[in-house]
Design an enzyme around this catalytic site. Structure first.
Site, short mmCIF file in Angstrom:
data_model
loop_
_atom_site.label_atom_id
_atom_site.label_comp_id
_atom_site.label_asym_id
_atom_site.label_seq_id
_atom_site.Cartn_x
_atom_site.Cartn_y
_atom_site.Cartn_z
N HIS A 131 10.48 0.91 6.06
CA HIS A 131 11.52 1.16 5.07
C HIS A 131 12.38 2.30 5.59
CE1 HIS A 131 13.38 1.18 1.05
NE2 HIS A 131 13.55 2.47 1.30
N CYS A 132 13.68 2.05 5.69
CA CYS A 132 14.59 3.02 6.29
C CYS A 132 15.38 3.74 5.19
CB CYS A 132 15.55 2.32 7.25
SG CYS A 132 16.76 3.44 8.00
#
Length: 270
Positions: A131-132
């Site tokens: 997850h960025c």
């Protein structure tokens, strides 16, 4: 499927876009080669630079709003794992690789191999990478290649911008005068340099992992992942060789049933 642009991550996306165009404006307002070319009517490089910045922003929105591969229902390709695979599982000794499906404890859906539940997005994601927070979205099966392409374009923009900023520094007789004259441009150059280093490291690490056909999550947590923890330290059941890994990642579209790849690679051990 794309998310609502005004939904989760709106502030992050807004900040990214504002920062991008503010820096671009500064590069045009100071005495850089862009401004000099614009003033003399040589518009090729200024137009190309603006177009490249625009492409980077569009790619940013694409990877930020794109469905990364959310699992929202019992997918049809799980028939392989729930039907045919039961017969194959009987052939596999308990000590070898297990292909049994997991049911997510959060969304209660069957998880295809290489998927993971994201606590931030509240969805299971196919071929989950990470997850960025930069894009406020997961990087998974559907947007991973676009994420890598975005990093490549963004790196090109940052390095070009750094070069442009460098051409704008003017001479001064002492440091105090030089800082007053070039302070804003120096701040922009330092920021562009730091961002270039970060993006370069990100792009390099992702290309390396893609060449091995592994994900960030698998690379960092393989000792805790059920389908990898029984493999050897240098064993990757999804590795098809560097060329085929890169070709499959960038040029092969559609959902991959990783259980089939896993079973084929491990069939010699059965």
């Amino acid at each position: 499927m794309f998310k609502n642009v005004f939904g989760s991550g709106f502030l992050v996306r807004t900040a990214h876009v504002i920062l991008t165009w503010v820096i671009t404006l500064i590069l045009f307002l100071h005495d850089t080669e862009l401004k000099k070319q614009e003033e003399t009517g040589q518009l090729v490089q200024p137009v190309l630079f603006v177009l490249l910045v625009l492409v980077s922003v569009l790619l940013y929105f694409a990877v930020s709003l794109m469905d990364p591969g959310f699992i929202v229902s019992e997918d049809s390709d799980l028939q392989f794992t729930l039907g045919l695979m039961e017969e194959q599982q009987d052939m596999i000794p308990p000590t070898t690789k297990s292909l049994r499906q997991r049911r997510c404890g959060h969304c209660l859906l069957q998880q295809p191999m290489r998927s993971k539940h994201c606590q931030t997005c509240q969805h299971c994601v196919r071929r989950y990478d990470h997850h960025c927070p930069w894009i406020e979205n997961c990087v998974g099966e559907r947007n991973h290649r676009w994420f890598v392409l975005y990093l490549a374009v963004q790196l090109l923009v940052l390095l070009w911008g750094l070069h442009i900023a460098w051409t704008g520094f003017s001479y001064a007789s002492n440091w105090q005068l030089w800082l007053r004259t070039n302070g804003v441009l120096l701040g922009v150059a330092v920021l562009l340099g730091l961002l270039s280093l970060i993006v370069l490291l990100l792009l390099g690490s992702h290309l390396y992992l893609v060449s091995l056909n592994t994900t960030t999550w698998e690379f960092m947590s393989r000792h805790r992942i059920s389908y990898l923890k029984h493999c050897g330290a240098d064993e990757n059941p999804f590795d098809r060789g560097t060329f085929h890994n890169l070709w499959g990642f960038f040029f092969e579209w559609g959902t991959v049933v990783w259980e089939q790849v896993y079973f084929r690679e491990g069939s010699d051990q059965v």
